[in-house]
Design an enzyme around this catalytic site. Structure first.
Site, PDB file in Angstrom:
ATOM      1  N   ASP A   4       0.814  -1.206   0.000  1.00 26.43           N
ATOM      2  CA  ASP A   4       0.000   0.000   0.000  1.00 26.43           C
ATOM      3  C   ASP A   4       0.849   1.258   0.000  1.00 26.43           C
ATOM      4  O   ASP A   4       1.419   1.622   1.028  1.00 26.43           O
ATOM      5  CB  ASP A   4      -0.910  -0.023   1.225  1.00 26.43           C
ATOM      6  CG  ASP A   4      -1.865   1.151   1.265  1.00 26.43           C
ATOM      7  OD1 ASP A   4      -2.054   1.791   0.213  1.00 26.43           O
ATOM      8  OD2 ASP A   4      -2.434   1.418   2.337  1.00 26.43           O
TER       9      ASP A   4
ATOM     10  N   ASP B 100      -1.976   5.492  -5.766  1.00 28.40           N
ATOM     11  CA  ASP B 100      -2.171   4.599  -4.629  1.00 28.40           C
ATOM     12  C   ASP B 100      -2.275   3.149  -5.088  1.00 28.40           C
ATOM     13  O   ASP B 100      -3.281   2.748  -5.670  1.00 28.40           O
ATOM     14  CB  ASP B 100      -3.443   5.016  -3.889  1.00 28.40           C
ATOM     15  CG  ASP B 100      -3.716   4.152  -2.673  1.00 28.40           C
ATOM     16  OD1 ASP B 100      -2.798   3.422  -2.244  1.00 28.40           O
ATOM     17  OD2 ASP B 100      -4.846   4.201  -2.158  1.00 28.40           O
TER      18      ASP B 100
END
Length: 526
Positions: free
Chosen positions: A129, A333
């Site tokens: 992440d 992201d």
């Protein structure tokens, strides 16, 4: 992944079945050390392999609109150093198992990594992440996922970390610079952490510990190195973590001091930069210390003193060769499967795409996460899409190779959707818009870099197989294999996916979408 978080730190039958089981079993069997640029195997959450592992009884059929609605449910809930002088800057590094990566959609449609931690080394399947900072593992936990269940009823246990089982583990005291002492009873106590994500009550709580992360040089020598990193010993997991999202840990790749890239750079193990490659076939690579190559596109990060993210500015959108000046910022992201845009960017892209698309628009049901979907005729084997191009601040062009998802509608018809979800706040460039690129997160120069790549023949790596067929049979669920959109054409020709078999559709449905997570913290860790 977009996560809201607070924390007391400064910041996973058939051949595929056997292959995935093999990965789980071998992850704990190796250890290594290294020095330079690091990479490791990554995986994605909602592929056929994981659907076989987790089972699909009672779930919406893959490729249907309810499938996608379910996957995006959590998304909708979210409201969003310098290298030491003696480091060889030409030597890349990888994790113990090489730099090969995998997209495993059945685990929340996230990218996953096999990381090796502790002494003796133990492996964990963690979600990667770039939108959050804290690396945590399930640890002596009272609330966590302890294994995966195969469709035949077999269960494969996950590794659960314990400081008592690793001779190199140390608990982080409140006096550490990586710990905020505000929640410590006294300065000498161990440092607690809590990461709270606004994804349906999702959180991880425990204490901070230090242990060895096993790495190796990503070259012919494959020399070993051990890096001491700080991470969360997650004693209690809640929400999405108990439903399949990041079931065996989360690897934060953000900008804060607590993130592993920051720690590796501060200790002189690697340049303060890393790359992620997203292949069109679902295979890829992640490498720490990779600061890019000649000829790549670049754009500066929009730095914020509080809560820094990999945020960039887009100055123009072009659909089918028709440009429109529109400036907005967006966060790159890796923890978000699809892209989320608010107005006016969302309307500009979606309505322009709709005007240029030849297929009949599908009448979406209320549970559809995607507003613009289209039907294919029964015998249609190929269709054209308008080319989507983003102009970044500084003028470099970013072509989106994979803006759609092929799927099956409720009535059984085949079709596709523009895989962009309308957002009410933050703009997110998700992994679908990164497909086909090697993305450089250069925290030294504070720029985002990108270069078209198939993730097999990039310079500076030799650990991926020359022939992709040598890799495990793990591929994206979408069945989409867009051709390169370089050249003068303003459309891309996309082969329609083959009709799904009775039990294994190559497409997606709404249930899977409910498990897609947006994982980035939008307020400071405290």
């Amino acid at each position: 992944m977009a996560w809201a978080c607070t924390c007391t730190a400064n910041r996973s039958f058939s051949f595929v079945h056997v292959v995935l089981l093999f990965f789980v079993l071998v992850w704990g069997s190796q250890r290594c050390d290294g020095f330079g640029t690091f990479g490791f195997d990554i995986h994605h959450r909602f592929s056929d392999p994981v659907m076989e592992i987790l089972g699909a009884d009672g779930l919406p059929e893959k490729g249907t609109l309810p499938y996608y609605a379910a996957m995006t449910h959590r998304d909708q809930l979210v409201k969003r150093r310098h290298l030491a002088s003696d480091v060889d800057q030409t030597t890349p590094l990888a994790f113990a198992y090489g730099n090969r990566t995998y997209q495993l959609p059945p685990f929340a449609y996230l990218h996953y990594a096999n990381v090796s931690v502790g002494t003796p080394s133990t492996s964990y399947l963690v979600a990667l992440d770039t939108g959050s900072d804290v690396f945590w593992l399930p640890c002596d936990c009272s609330s966590c996922i302890r294994g995966i269940k195969f469709s035949n009823g077999d269960i494969q246990d996950f590794s659960i970390y314990s400081p008592n089982n690793s001779s190199t583990s140390k608990k982080i005291p409140c006096s550490s610079s990586l710990c905020s002492p505000r929640r410590c009873a006294i300065e000498a106590t161990e440092c607690p952490y809590q990461v709270v994500y606004l994804s349906n009550g999702t959180s991880s709580t425990g204490i901070l510990v230090e242990d060895v992360l096993h790495l190796t040089t990503d070259d012919g020598k494959q020399e070993n190195v051990e890096a001491n990193i700080t991470f969360g010993c997650g004693k209690v997991q809640t929400g999405s973590f108990l439903e399949g999202g990041a079931p065996n840990g989360l690897f934060g790749l953000g900008m804060e001091n607590i993130s592993v890239p920051s720690i590796l750079a501060s200790q002189g193990h690697a340049l303060n930069s890393f790359s992620m490659c997203f292949g069109l076939d679902g295979l890829g690579r992640i490498r720490f210390g990779d600061n890019g190559s000649l000829g790549q596109g670049e754009t500066p990060f929009n730095l914020r003193r509080l809560h820094p993210f990999y945020n960039v500015t887009i100055t123009q959108i072009s659909l089918g060769g028709k440009p429109a000046d529109l400036e907005f910022s967006a966060i790159f992201d890796s923890g978000t499967s699809f892209s989320y845009l608010n107005d006016p960017a969302y309307t500009q892209i979606s309505e322009s795409f709709n005007m240029l698309t030849k297929e009949k628009r599908h009448s979406n049901t209320s549970d559809s996460p995607f507003e613009y979907c289209y039907e294919l005729s029964p015998n249609q084997t190929i269709f054209e899409l308008p080319k989507l191009n983003l102009t970044m601040k500084g003028g470099d062009q970013y072509v989106v190779f994979d803006p759609i998802l092929q799927l099956k509608f409720d009535n059984g018809e085949q079709g596709y959707c523009l895989a962009v979800v309308k957002s009410e706040d933050v703009n997110i460039i998700g992994q679908n818009f990164m497909t086909g690129y090697r993305i450089i997160f250069d925290r030294e120069k504070m720029v985002l870099g990108w270069k078209e790549s198939n993730c097999y023949n990039d310079e500076g790596t030799n650990t991926l197989p020359i022939n992709p067929s040598d890799s495990p049979a793990i591929s994206p669920d979408t069945g989409v294999t867009p051709e390169a959109t370089s050249g003068t054409s303003n459309t891309s020709r996309i082969p329609a996916a083959d009709p799904p078999s009775k039990n294994h559709s190559p497409k997606l449905n709404f249930f899977t979408l409910s498990l897609i997570l947006i994982l980035f913290p939008f307020f400071a860790i405290v």
